[in-house]
Every structure is written in C-alpha cells, then in structure tokens.
Write an enzyme that holds these catalytic residues in place. Structure first.
Site, PDB file in Angstrom:
ATOM      1  N   LYS A  80       0.832  -1.197   0.000  1.00 14.92           N
ATOM      2  CA  LYS A  80       0.000   0.000   0.000  1.00 14.92           C
ATOM      3  C   LYS A  80       0.874   1.257   0.000  1.00 14.92           C
ATOM      4  CE  LYS A  80      -3.979   1.845   2.619  1.00 14.92           C
ATOM      5  NZ  LYS A  80      -4.871   1.551   3.778  1.00 14.92           N
ATOM      6  N   SER A 155      -9.453   2.257   2.744  1.00 13.96           N
ATOM      7  CA  SER A 155      -8.403   2.914   1.996  1.00 13.96           C
ATOM      8  C   SER A 155      -7.454   1.964   1.260  1.00 13.96           C
ATOM      9  CB  SER A 155      -7.579   3.799   2.949  1.00 13.96           C
ATOM     10  OG  SER A 155      -6.968   3.026   3.971  1.00 13.96           O
ATOM     11  N   SER A 179     -10.384  -0.155   6.662  1.00 14.36           N
ATOM     12  CA  SER A 179      -9.632   0.029   5.424  1.00 14.36           C
ATOM     13  C   SER A 179      -9.135  -1.251   4.776  1.00 14.36           C
ATOM     14  CB  SER A 179      -8.443   0.961   5.668  1.00 14.36           C
ATOM     15  OG  SER A 179      -8.887   2.279   5.907  1.00 14.36           O
TER      16      SER A 179
END
Length: 481
Positions: A80, A155, A179
């Site tokens: 990420k 996210s 997330s």
C-alpha cells in the site's frame, strides 16, 4: 493461468521448482498491463527491483526464513502506498510527498521480503489512507473491477482491485475504520484487521495507539492466513508486538472444520443503531444463516452501541492530531477537506471529552465481552452499503439516513477497531445490481485464529472464492435508495 492460481498454490509450485519468481513477475506484469488502465490499482511499479530480488532468491541468497511459517518463496506482492519501500516512490497519496523516494523500507516490508515476498508495485490509496473511496490528487481514482462506475472502497482500495483482477496474488494494507475490510467487501476478496500488535506498525509516531494496524488482503482465506503468517511476529520497532503463534495460521485454517465453533452471534444493524442498506442487511442475514449447514447455532445478539460513534470520532481525531498537525500548519492548502476537518476536530477536543471517549470505549468493550461469553464470534455485514458511485467521497445516504461526514457509515467496521478485536471480511454474494456483498467475522481480542477459522468454514460452504480473478467490467451507477 498463473494469475488465476491462489497464492497458496503458487507458493507450493515455487517450492517444487515448477515455476520461478521471474516467471511470476512476468505473468503479473502482463496482467497489470492488460487490466490496470481500466481500474488504476497499481500506479507505481518496481518490476526491475522485484527481478533483482527474484534473482537473489533463485541464487540461494536471502533465504534465511525459508523454513519459517509464511515463507512465500518469491511470490510477487503489492504494498500500500502509505508504507515505505526502499528506493520506490512512496507518496502517501499526497501531493506533499508526490516525489518522495525513501531510502529504507518499513519494518513490515522488510519482514515480508525476508520471508520471500517480492514487491513489484505500490497500490493506490486515499490521501494518507483517510477515506472510504480510493482517490487522490497524485494518481487519481481507483475503480471497482465488477463495475468501473463504482468505487472500490478505501483505503486499501488499490490492493483489493489488484487481487480481484489477478494483478498480484497477495496485497498488504492497513486498517483503522475498515480500510482492509470494506474494500475487500466491495471487490469480492478477503481482508483482515489483525489484533493490535499482531503485525508491526514500525515507523508511526503513535506507537502505543491500538486504532491503526497493518494487515493482509488476499483472494481466499487460506491465502489470507498464509500472508498473516508472513507478517506476524515480535518487532523491536513496535512495543505492542508479540511473538508469532506456535501453530501457524495456515495450519489452523486447514483444521477449521475439525475445530468449528458452536454458537455464532449475528446482527445486521445492532438493533437499528447504525445505518444499513436494507438489501445489504437482508442478504448478509441470509448468508449468516448458512453456518447452520455446518451444524453451528446462529443467534441474534449484539452489544449496546451507546454513543460509540461520537467516541470513535473523538479518538480518531486525536490520531490525526498526532500524525497531521504539523502538515496542517505547513501545508494546509495541499490537504483534502476530510483531513483538515478531522485534525481540527481533534485540536478542538477538551480533556474532558477525551476522558469521556475512553470511558465510552471501555463500556463498549465490556458489552462486547458479554457477547463473547456466550458466542464464539460476532458476524455482521462487511459494510453498511454496497459499492457506490466512484465520483463520491462517501455515500450521501444509507438506509434512508443522511450521512453527516465521511466516517458516518463506518461504524459497522469501527466497532471492532474500538474493541481491539480481529476481524475478517469474506465474500457472501451479490446484490440485485451485481455488486459484491461480504460478511465481517469479529473474534475476541487476540483470537485471530478463531476469526480466520470461522471465515474458512463459511468460504467452504459457499465456495465464492472460486470467482476470481476477473476482467474489469463497465457498468452504471445503481439508482439511489
């Protein structure tokens, strides 16, 4: 066919020398080239860095953890874009760091690479991972592969999309208010928020906070367990971490049927206390009843939410004060409104409000404890609504209720965060518009194995894990509620 295999299958093939890490990188690169233009999941590639790592592994170097649980053997993965990878552009989704190239990797990346994971890309994320829809001013929007008119969630949106489309076999992520779990739900993959301390957070400035965690995302539960084994363990950089379990999570998942739970609690909306899309809630309730096929009792039970929404916002806002106050002071014009709002809310909080939020969180944990005294896990929908318009920051309404801010629909995930519980999202079907729906399985604190085992049982009942990877599909936004 390599991109359609599971991570567990590919890791086994690597161990038998039936495929090489370089062949896997080539397969992933081809799949990214074929699909990413439609979805924008992996905006930063580091294929040459990955090939160098692969060559070292193939030459017998960097194999010190080869016989440890979670050994990946040269499997390509995505990290990420809020987590540093040495020598690779890491933007945090922010124009402030648009050209940032760290010289040292985050401790979790170092651990993954020591255990045979090969980083080939950074996955897209909202700015500083703040938001339930993945977009930023550096790389733009990431789209849902089931319907590119819809969001993939946030996210860890880029990671979820990369998995669903077959670009990578495993994806790293982080989770605060859902997330890792909500993007998994929206994209038809699996995601896990581990217990705080299970995976190192390393370089953060609030090392003693339990709200944010690092964790795994995968296409099915055995792959999720494999990647948690890769990540788990004590780390000198993180005082909350503890040693990896004696029995690997992969072995525990393989024994899930023999160690099945006896009683499961389910609630769609905690007695109407949180907003919930009606069809979404009904589909998840029907899915939860399928545990009965494995001889497990399913009962309606849930803790009293009280004023947990307000407590969550107060505590989350302090997290933003720790991480974003200096940026707000120096780069206010480059921060998105949601981050400004959350940080200023934290700065305005009084000591009495902070004390009240901690009291409310403690009260809620004890209510959760009482549920776990009678049930092995608590099962809920994985999100309050299916995927929404990709152009929206968040859904405007859920279940007929207008949302006041971008976090207002997140309590279905945030309650597990505040209780310190591990939680796994697993696919459970589709709504009338073809949007993926998922269940969230929440276990008592530090019972990560139990959450994974229950999710594995459900996956075996439904076999929904067999539907991936997919090609991106164009579609339209379903009409509003």
């Amino acid at each position: 066919m390599l991109t359609k295999m599971t991570a567990t299958e590919v890791a086994a093939a690597l161990a038998k020398r039936e495929v090489t890490p370089l062949e896997l990188i080539d397969a992933a690169a081809a799949r990214i080239a074929a699909t990413d233009g439609a979805v924008n999941a992996l905006p930063t590639l580091c294929l040459d860095r990955g090939r160098d790592h692969a060559k070292a592994l193939m030459a017998g170097q960097r194999r010190e953890a080869e016989h440890e649980p979670g050994w990946l053997g040269g499997l390509p993965i995505a990290i990420k874009d809020v987590t540093e990878v040495a020598g690779v552009r890491t933007t945090f989704g922010s124009p402030i760091f648009a050209d940032h190239v760290p010289t040292k990797s985050h401790p979790v990346v170092e651990r993954i690479e020591r255990r045979g994971g090969i980083v080939i890309a950074k996955s897209n994320t909202p700015e500083f991972a703040a938001g339930g829809s993945t977009f930023n001013e550096v790389f733009g929007r990431t789209r849902n592969p089931w319907n590119t008119a819809l969001t993939c969630g946030g996210s860890t949106g880029g990671g979820a999309v990369a998995l669903a489309t077959g670009q990578v076999w495993l994806a790293h992520g982080s989770d605060h208010g859902g997330s890792l779990r909500r993007p998994a739900t929206y994209c038809g993959v699996t995601g896990m928020r581990p217990s705080p301390g299970r995976v190192t957070r390393g370089t953060v400035q609030d090392l003693f906070s339990e709200l944010s965690v690092q964790g795994p995302m995968a296409r099915d539960i055995p792959d999720l367990a494999l990647f948690l084994d890769t990540m788990a363990g004590w780390d000198i950089d993180d005082p909350l971490t503890w040693e990896a379990p004696h029995r690997s999570y992969a072995d525990a998942v393989s024994a899930a049927e023999a160690e099945r739970p006896t009683r499961i609690a389910f609630s769609a909306d905690f007695g109407g206390a949180m907003p919930m899309d009606a069809e979404n809630g009904a589909l998840c309730a029907a899915a939860a009843r399928r545990f009965a096929e494995a001889g497990i009792a399913v009962e309606e039970a849930f803790p009293d939410l009280g004023r947990l929404t307000e407590a969550f916002l107060i505590l989350r806002s302090q997290h933003f004060v720790v991480g974003r106050e200096a940026l707000l002071r120096e780069h206010r014009d480059k921060l998105k409104p949601d981050i400004i709002w959350q940080t200023e809310r934290g700065l305005a909080a009084t000591p009495s409000q902070l004390a009240w939020a901690e009291h409310e969180r403690t009260r809620f944990y004890r209510a959760m404890r009482d549920v776990f005294r009678h049930h092995d896990v608590l099962v809920t929908p994985g999100a309050s609504t299916p995927a929404f318009d990709v152009m929206l920051r968040h859904p405007e309404t859920i279940g007929g209720k207008t949302l006041e801010n971008y976090m207002a629909g997140s309590l279905i995930n945030a309650f597990a965060t505040l209780a310190g519980c591990p939680a796994v999202s697993v696919p459970c079907g589709f709504d009338q518009y073809g949007r993926p729906i998922g269940l969230q399985i929440v276990a008592p604190p530090r019972q990560d194995t139990k959450a994974l085992q229950v999710a594995a049982l459900f996956e075996k009942i439904t076999r929904l894990d067999r539907m991936l990877p997919i090609d991106p599909r164009e579609g339209t936004v379903p009409p509003p509620e």
